[in-house]
Design a protein around this motif. Sequence first.
Motif, PDB file in Angstrom:
ATOM      1  N   LEU A 254       0.827  -1.197   0.000  1.00 49.58           N
ATOM      2  CA  LEU A 254       0.000   0.000   0.000  1.00 49.58           C
ATOM      3  C   LEU A 254       0.871   1.261   0.000  1.00 49.58           C
ATOM      4  N   THR A 255       1.921   1.253   0.784  1.00 46.20           N
ATOM      5  CA  THR A 255       2.826   2.404   0.820  1.00 46.20           C
ATOM      6  C   THR A 255       3.410   2.665  -0.571  1.00 46.20           C
ATOM      7  N   LEU A 256       3.856   1.605  -1.222  1.00 41.66           N
ATOM      8  CA  LEU A 256       4.408   1.749  -2.574  1.00 41.66           C
ATOM      9  C   LEU A 256       3.337   2.199  -3.566  1.00 41.66           C
ATOM     10  N   LEU A 257       2.153   1.648  -3.420  1.00 43.28           N
ATOM     11  CA  LEU A 257       1.059   2.014  -4.311  1.00 43.28           C
ATOM     12  C   LEU A 257       0.735   3.498  -4.194  1.00 43.28           C
ATOM     13  N   LYS A 258       0.618   3.980  -2.963  1.00 47.17           N
ATOM     14  CA  LYS A 258       0.303   5.396  -2.756  1.00 47.17           C
ATOM     15  C   LYS A 258       1.363   6.296  -3.388  1.00 47.17           C
ATOM     16  N   SER A 259       2.622   5.927  -3.211  1.00 50.49           N
ATOM     17  CA  SER A 259       3.687   6.762  -3.762  1.00 50.49           C
ATOM     18  C   SER A 259       3.759   6.671  -5.286  1.00 50.49           C
ATOM     19  N   SER A 260       3.204   5.610  -5.867  1.00 55.46           N
ATOM     20  CA  SER A 260       3.249   5.418  -7.319  1.00 55.46           C
ATOM     21  C   SER A 260       2.074   6.045  -8.057  1.00 55.46           C
ATOM     22  N   LEU A 261       1.030   6.433  -7.355  1.00 55.36           N
ATOM     23  CA  LEU A 261      -0.158   6.956  -8.034  1.00 55.36           C
ATOM     24  C   LEU A 261       0.137   8.157  -8.941  1.00 55.36           C
ATOM     25  N   PRO A 262       0.978   9.127  -8.528  1.00 57.46           N
ATOM     26  CA  PRO A 262       1.298  10.216  -9.470  1.00 57.46           C
ATOM     27  C   PRO A 262       2.005   9.702 -10.734  1.00 57.46           C
ATOM     28  N   ASP A 263       2.820   8.668 -10.588  1.00 52.18           N
ATOM     29  CA  ASP A 263       3.495   8.098 -11.754  1.00 52.18           C
ATOM     30  C   ASP A 263       2.491   7.428 -12.692  1.00 52.18           C
ATOM     31  N   TYR A 264       1.524   6.721 -12.120  1.00 49.44           N
ATOM     32  CA  TYR A 264       0.468   6.128 -12.945  1.00 49.44           C
ATOM     33  C   TYR A 264      -0.292   7.214 -13.701  1.00 49.44           C
ATOM     34  N   GLN A 265      -0.596   8.308 -13.017  1.00 50.48           N
ATOM     35  CA  GLN A 265      -1.315   9.415 -13.649  1.00 50.48           C
ATOM     36  C   GLN A 265      -0.498  10.000 -14.793  1.00 50.48           C
TER      37      GLN A 265
ATOM     38  N   LEU B 234       0.674  10.333 -26.747  1.00 50.70           N
ATOM     39  CA  LEU B 234       1.174   9.482 -27.832  1.00 50.70           C
ATOM     40  C   LEU B 234       0.034   9.021 -28.729  1.00 50.70           C
ATOM     41  N   THR B 235      -1.072   8.654 -28.126  1.00 49.19           N
ATOM     42  CA  THR B 235      -2.232   8.214 -28.905  1.00 49.19           C
ATOM     43  C   THR B 235      -2.721   9.337 -29.808  1.00 49.19           C
ATOM     44  N   LYS B 236      -2.760  10.544 -29.264  1.00 46.93           N
ATOM     45  CA  LYS B 236      -3.197  11.690 -30.070  1.00 46.93           C
ATOM     46  C   LYS B 236      -2.217  11.972 -31.202  1.00 46.93           C
ATOM     47  N   ALA B 237      -0.911  11.901 -30.897  1.00 51.37           N
ATOM     48  CA  ALA B 237       0.092  12.182 -31.922  1.00 51.37           C
ATOM     49  C   ALA B 237       0.085  11.116 -33.021  1.00 51.37           C
ATOM     50  N   GLN B 238      -0.143   9.854 -32.655  1.00 52.22           N
ATOM     51  CA  GLN B 238      -0.076   8.771 -33.629  1.00 52.22           C
ATOM     52  C   GLN B 238      -1.372   8.582 -34.407  1.00 52.22           C
ATOM     53  N   THR B 239      -2.501   8.799 -33.745  1.00 50.68           N
ATOM     54  CA  THR B 239      -3.775   8.477 -34.392  1.00 50.68           C
ATOM     55  C   THR B 239      -4.700   9.682 -34.550  1.00 50.68           C
ATOM     56  N   GLY B 240      -4.411  10.751 -33.826  1.00 53.54           N
ATOM     57  CA  GLY B 240      -5.280  11.914 -33.854  1.00 53.54           C
ATOM     58  C   GLY B 240      -6.477  11.780 -32.931  1.00 53.54           C
ATOM     59  N   ILE B 241      -6.576  10.673 -32.222  1.00 57.75           N
ATOM     60  CA  ILE B 241      -7.694  10.442 -31.308  1.00 57.75           C
ATOM     61  C   ILE B 241      -7.362  11.038 -29.944  1.00 57.75           C
ATOM     62  N   VAL B 242      -8.285  11.843 -29.443  1.00 64.06           N
ATOM     63  CA  VAL B 242      -8.101  12.463 -28.135  1.00 64.06           C
ATOM     64  C   VAL B 242      -8.661  11.518 -27.075  1.00 64.06           C
ATOM     65  N   THR B 243      -7.821  11.175 -26.129  1.00 69.19           N
ATOM     66  CA  THR B 243      -8.234  10.300 -25.032  1.00 69.19           C
ATOM     67  C   THR B 243      -8.959  11.126 -23.981  1.00 69.19           C
ATOM     68  N   PRO B 244     -10.132  10.680 -23.553  1.00 68.98           N
ATOM     69  CA  PRO B 244     -10.845  11.413 -22.496  1.00 68.98           C
ATOM     70  C   PRO B 244      -9.983  11.489 -21.227  1.00 68.98           C
ATOM     71  N   PRO B 245     -10.044  12.606 -20.520  1.00 68.03           N
ATOM     72  CA  PRO B 245      -9.211  12.783 -19.326  1.00 68.03           C
ATOM     73  C   PRO B 245      -9.374  11.666 -18.280  1.00 68.03           C
ATOM     74  N   ASP B 246     -10.584  11.153 -18.154  1.00 62.95           N
ATOM     75  CA  ASP B 246     -10.805  10.082 -17.170  1.00 62.95           C
ATOM     76  C   ASP B 246     -10.000   8.826 -17.496  1.00 62.95           C
ATOM     77  N   CYS B 247      -9.729   8.615 -18.757  1.00 65.02           N
ATOM     78  CA  CYS B 247      -9.007   7.402 -19.165  1.00 65.02           C
ATOM     79  C   CYS B 247      -7.542   7.428 -18.740  1.00 65.02           C
ATOM     80  N   THR B 248      -7.024   8.599 -18.431  1.00 63.58           N
ATOM     81  CA  THR B 248      -5.631   8.664 -17.995  1.00 63.58           C
ATOM     82  C   THR B 248      -5.452   8.088 -16.593  1.00 63.58           C
ATOM     83  N   GLU B 249      -6.555   7.885 -15.898  1.00 65.81           N
ATOM     84  CA  GLU B 249      -6.492   7.355 -14.528  1.00 65.81           C
ATOM     85  C   GLU B 249      -6.658   5.837 -14.468  1.00 65.81           C
TER      86      GLU B 249
END
Length: 120
Positions: free
Chosen positions: A56-67, A76-91
């Motif tokens: 859990l300690t490691l997970l908490k500290s890694s959440l900003p990295d996941y984001q 990268l998806t936008k640059a390669q395909t032109g598709i905009v990923t919804p902001p919620d999908c980054t989580e």
Amino acid sequence: MLSKIDTWRNQLTSLMGIDYGQGKQMDSLALLIKNEQIRYCEKFSPKYRSALRQHLTLLKSSLPDYQRLGEITAELTKAQTGIVTPPDCTEISGLKAIKDYLDKLVGAYKYNLWFSDDNM
């Protein structure tokens, strides 16, 4: 420990069905199984909980990295395909990591083998 429990459980199962006077033997096996399960949990649950706390300690500290990883992947998806990923999908990857942790936590407390007021 687990092999003993499995052996006793198989013996208990084989005695179930028509009553030929094996009730005391079944009660004895049930008690052996219960006591061995308690010993198993007393031995391994503290170690598992400790590992989960560290995780859990490691997970908490890694959440900003996941984001940030989600944001970079969206770029990268936008640059390669032109598709905009919804902001919620980054989580999603961070949420998946949290779900994986919670699944393990559920496993740690899935069985309550012994209650202090249990008479058996």
